[in-house]
Design a protein around this motif. Structure first.
Motif, PDB file in Angstrom:
ATOM      1  N   ARG A   1       0.855  -1.199   0.000  1.00 41.49           N
ATOM      2  CA  ARG A   1       0.000   0.000   0.000  1.00 41.49           C
ATOM      3  C   ARG A   1       0.891   1.249   0.000  1.00 41.49           C
TER       4      ARG A   1
ATOM      5  N   TYR B   1     -10.411   9.543  -4.579  1.00 44.66           N
ATOM      6  CA  TYR B   1      -9.082   9.480  -3.969  1.00 44.66           C
ATOM      7  C   TYR B   1      -8.194  10.645  -4.398  1.00 44.66           C
TER       8      TYR B   1
ATOM      9  N   PHE C   1      -3.101   7.184   7.088  1.00 42.09           N
ATOM     10  CA  PHE C   1      -3.831   7.806   5.984  1.00 42.09           C
ATOM     11  C   PHE C   1      -3.400   7.201   4.647  1.00 42.09           C
TER      12      PHE C   1
ATOM     13  N   GLN D   1      -2.258   4.261   4.027  1.00 38.87           N
ATOM     14  CA  GLN D   1      -2.789   2.904   3.852  1.00 38.87           C
ATOM     15  C   GLN D   1      -4.227   2.962   3.316  1.00 38.87           C
ATOM     16  N   SER D   2      -5.030   3.868   3.883  1.00 40.46           N
ATOM     17  CA  SER D   2      -6.418   3.997   3.406  1.00 40.46           C
ATOM     18  C   SER D   2      -6.449   4.510   1.974  1.00 40.46           C
TER      19      SER D   2
ATOM     20  N   ASP E   1      -6.116   1.857  -0.532  1.00 45.09           N
ATOM     21  CA  ASP E   1      -7.335   1.068  -0.710  1.00 45.09           C
ATOM     22  C   ASP E   1      -8.371   1.814  -1.559  1.00 45.09           C
ATOM     23  N   TRP E   2      -8.477   3.120  -1.356  1.00 40.78           N
ATOM     24  CA  TRP E   2      -9.439   3.890  -2.165  1.00 40.78           C
ATOM     25  C   TRP E   2      -9.019   3.888  -3.632  1.00 40.78           C
TER      26      TRP E   2
ATOM     27  N   ARG F   1     -17.150   3.710  -1.148  1.00 38.84           N
ATOM     28  CA  ARG F   1     -15.895   4.461  -1.106  1.00 38.84           C
ATOM     29  C   ARG F   1     -16.165   5.923  -0.792  1.00 38.84           C
TER      30      ARG F   1
ATOM     31  N   GLU G   1     -16.733   6.269   2.856  1.00 34.87           N
ATOM     32  CA  GLU G   1     -15.476   6.161   3.619  1.00 34.87           C
ATOM     33  C   GLU G   1     -14.623   7.415   3.488  1.00 34.87           C
ATOM     34  N   ILE G   2     -14.513   7.904   2.263  1.00 34.15           N
ATOM     35  CA  ILE G   2     -13.633   9.046   2.006  1.00 34.15           C
ATOM     36  C   ILE G   2     -14.141  10.290   2.714  1.00 34.15           C
TER      37      ILE G   2
ATOM     38  N   ALA H   1     -13.567   9.981   6.416  1.00 35.69           N
ATOM     39  CA  ALA H   1     -12.149  10.091   6.773  1.00 35.69           C
ATOM     40  C   ALA H   1     -11.649  11.532   6.662  1.00 35.69           C
TER      41      ALA H   1
END
Lengths: 374, 412
Positions: free
Chosen positions: A361, B264, B289, B291-292, B295-296, B334, B337-338, B341
């Motif tokens: 990641r 993202y 941050f 890491q997230s 994923d996005w 997504r 989540e975004i 966050a």
């Protein structure tokens, strides 16, 4: 727009799938019979098949005894090996060893080792890790002095059976270098390691003055290693995808045939939604893996970002699919006899093999930052 | 594996680009700026602009691309609609008011309407002169849309309709509506339905805006009080409304463009200018941050690249299948989540409005995102579709089978 494999590549997939049918029990046999069992493992029927079918040399140029196809063909094969949890050192030999030699070894080295790989006579591996923690330039202690290698690497995937290793080491100037080491020489010792996934071999390799051939230019080791990992990641993503798809197929099959409360458990939304979540994760992984395949085939600067995204998505999908496959099978899924745990084992091994998901990641975001700047 | 058009597709793309460049201005900012701008523009002026654009689009032959030439279309494969949509998304091309009419209502009229209806209604809709809305959902029939209660009672050559519809986009500016009504409450739920279309200015029709959880009003409730609809405006046979409705829903065109809010890239830009919780380092340097963010990105790419795979299938002449359902699941979740966050990243101050356009967009989208997980099929219904139609799992045993609609328990 043709964002899919070609007709020839799909035929290769069908051929491989059919040829591997007799080996459906190979992973189980390797688990219970240990390395060297009849169907799987080194010296086994599956390894010979990979040689006879030209799979080992699929992407190796014809002048070195290979078939001269491309990386997309390797992706197709990787998915099939992932699907049946192939217990052979294919990924180490082909994605890591042969591909890295093609990227940075001289002509003579390539001519020797690639021909051996294509002929099914040599198993190769990539050795970077020196224990717990993420591989990074400051943590490499293995050292090249006067053409001899000192130090140890652990764990090394397929280090138990390999004939040669590509090792990440410091050279005399303190820079990093990839070096090629034949493992059948004095100065090399190996200790076989027991791991979470006994269907794939692992070893600790120790070097005490083993003869080593540097690959690439002085100081190029870290960059070459990272690019090697990107290539492995793009290909391993297809093994992970195949494994994840196999888990979903198993879970769907079981959910249709297992009855509880007077109905198939697959008619309950709790199960349907679980399986739909697996499907979504697998589709995300498949789309990202296809882009990784495209970037690998192109060989351009998109690869770092594409391979990282493919790997993050594929690790996520396989991990999810493996654990929810157990859950869908209920108590049966927790037995030794059911294959579910074999996928749990492989999913975790593949997710950490060249760096854990968190590492990738971070690599992905770094690549994103670079592509934003450039 | 390549991302290139076929020669025929490339030629079409060039024509589309030429038309768009001559007709519209390029989109100024990133797509995330589009929604608020559209919401803030006065509705009347937006509608006028949209109608003018649609007329030019139809006259240039870019409307109804997949429709048969006899209905004013070009008879092209679905891939050409996708290509046009991709190019259109680069421009300020106001097409939203026609999406439902041209994507769902008119294909139903074409499939089930009488010849004079097709001659009367298809062309004006294609040119944007007349706008259509879809009147299916009701307060007691959302996911279970076959459970509608709006009654249509036969009265000579007419039907008299009473009841209520809800979540109707554009009802207040639509000229016509496609209406699913219950004509036989004594029949089983799916058997007692009939499809009509009606003039939205008929006596007894009233559209009222819904005040949404987000504070905005983009949808309507529509009330029917003894509204008269001629039997000639029935689409399909009496009692066949559900089959007609399935055709309408199948015609829901491939949504074009990306996700409907900050994505993202916006988070990355925002994080570059924001501080992490320590108040010193950049949020973009914060490892949790990052890491997230990865994923996005993977989810957004999964959606984008998945569409490329769909395009490939369309390009080969295959039809889009139910697997398209995954796009909305990915994008809606997504977005939720975004936006959450982005607020968390600023701690308590994250809830303060008016800091910047970007932060306001996150706050507004935080409130709007839950709607996206519901509209056009909830996450749960979409997962049922994936499970049953893609994975082949058995249908739920139903409590409403073999029972007259009027006898079904309603909880009321």
């Amino acid at each position: 727009m043709n964002f899919d494999f070609s007709e020839d590549q799909r035929q290769l997939r069908d051929t491989a799938r059919r040829a591997l049918v007799p080996f459906a029990g190979a992973a189980r046999e390797a688990l219970e019979g240990g390395p060297g069992s009849e169907l799987g493992g080194l010296g086994s029927g599956m390894w010979s098949l990979a040689g006879e079918m030209g799979w080992l040399g699929a992407a190796i140029p014809e002048r070195f005894g290979g078939v001269g196809l491309g990386r997309l063909e390797l992706c197709v094969l990787a998915e099939e090996f992932g699907r049946i949890l192939a217990p052979i050192p294919f990924s180490s030999t082909v994605y890591a060893f042969a591909e890295t030699l093609m990227a940075c070894a001289d002509e003579a080295t390539q001519a020797h080792w690639l021909a051996q790989v294509a002929a099914g006579k040599a198993i190769g591996c990539l050795a970077a890790s020196e224990g717990a923690g993420t591989v990074s330039p400051g943590r490499i202690e293995a050292a090249l002095r006067g053409g001899k290698l000192y130090g140890s690497k652990t764990p090394v995937a397929d280090g138990d059976s390999a004939h040669a290793a590509i090792v990440l080491a410091k050279d005399e100037s303190g820079g990093l270098r990839l070096v090629l080491v034949a493992l059948s020489q004095a100065g090399v010792s190996r200790k076989v390691l027991e791991t979470l996934d006994p269907t794939r071999g692992h070893a600790e390799l120790s070097f005490d003055g083993a003869a080593a051939t540097p690959l690439g230019a002085p100081g190029s080791g870290w960059g070459e290693y990272e690019r090697a990992c990107d290539r492995v990641a793009a290909l391993l993503a297809f093994e992970q995808l195949g494994g994840a798809q196999a888990c979903l197929d198993m879970a769907v099959g079981y959910a249709k045939s297992r009855y509880a409360f007077g109905r198939p458990i697959g008619s309950f939304q709790a199960i349907k939604h679980k399986l739909a979540d697996m499907y979504v994760a697998i589709e995300v992984a498949r789309s990202n893996a296809y882009y990784g395949a495209w970037a690998l085939e192109q060989g351009g600067r998109e690869l770092a970002q594409a391979a990282a995204a493919a790997r993050v998505a594929a690790s996520e999908a396989f991990t999810l699919a493996a654990k929810e496959n157990v859950q869908t099978h209920g108590g049966m899924g927790f037995t030794w006899a059911a294959d579910c745990h074999m996928f749990m084992r492989r999913a975790k091994l593949l997710a950490v093999q060249i760096g854990a998901p968190g590492v990738w990641r971070e690599k992905l975001v770094r690549a994103l930052e670079q592509s934003n700047q450039g | 594996m390549d991302f290139n058009d076929t020669p025929e597709e490339a030629a079409f793309r060039t024509q589309a680009q030429a038309f768009l460049a001559a007709t519209c201005s390029p989109k100024a900012a990133r797509k995330s700026a589009e929604r608020p701008a559209r919401m803030e523009e006065a509705q009347a002026s937006y509608l006028a602009r949209a109608k003018a654009y649609q007329a030019k689009k139809a006259d240039a032959g870019f409307a109804g691309l997949t429709w048969a030439p006899e209905h004013g279309g070009r008879g092209l494969a679905p891939i050409f609609s996708v290509i046009f949509g991709q190019e259109e998304a680069r421009f300020d091309a106001p097409g939203a008011p026609f999406t439902i009419g041209l994507g769902m209502c008119l294909p139903t009229v074409i499939a089930f309407g009488a010849q004079p209806h097709k001659e009367r209604y298809v062309r004006p809709a294609l040119r944007g002169e007349e706008i259509w809305c879809q009147l299916f959902s009701e307060p007691a029939a959302g996911s279970d849309v076959a459970g509608i209660k709006t009654r249509a009672v036969r009265d000579g050559d007419n039907w008299r309709v009473s009841g209520q519809k809800v979540w109707t986009s554009g009802a207040h500016y639509s000229d016509f509506g496609l209406l699913l009504a219950r004509t036989d409450p004594g029949a089983h739920k799916h058997k007692g339905l009939t499809m009509f279309f009606l003039d939205m200015r008929s006596k007894g029709v009233e559209a009222r805006p819904i005040h949404q959880a987000s504070g905005e009003s983009e949808f309507n409730e529509v009330f029917f009080d003894d509204v008269v609809i001629p039997d000639a405006q029935r689409l399909g046979d009496i009692g066949q409304g559900w089959s007609v409705a399935l055709v309408t829903l199948m015609n829901e065109r491939l949504a074009v463009g990306g996700s409907p809010g900050p994505d993202y890239q916006d988070m990355m830009a925002f994080a570059a200018g924001a501080l992490a919780a320590d108040g010193k380092t950049s949020l973009l340097a914060d490892s949790a941050f990052r890491q997230s963010l990865a994923d996005w990105y993977v989810s957004a790419e999964g959606y984008k690249l998945g569409r490329f795979r769909t395009m490939t299938a369309l390009s080969r002449g295959q039809a889009p299948g139910p697997e398209a359902s995954i796009g909305k699941i990915l994008n809606a979740n997504r977005l939720q989540e975004i936006t959450s966050a982005a607020i968390d990243a600023q701690d308590h101050y994250g809830v303060v409005m008016g800091q910047s356009a970007a932060s306001d967009l996150f706050l507004r989208s935080y409130l709007w995102a839950p709607g996206l997980r519901i509209a056009g099929g909830t996450d749960e219904i979409l997962k049922n579709i994936i499970a049953e139609r893609v994975l082949g799992l058995p249908a739920d045993p139903r409590a409403d089978k073999g029972i007259a609609f009027k006898d079904l328990p309603t909880g009321a």
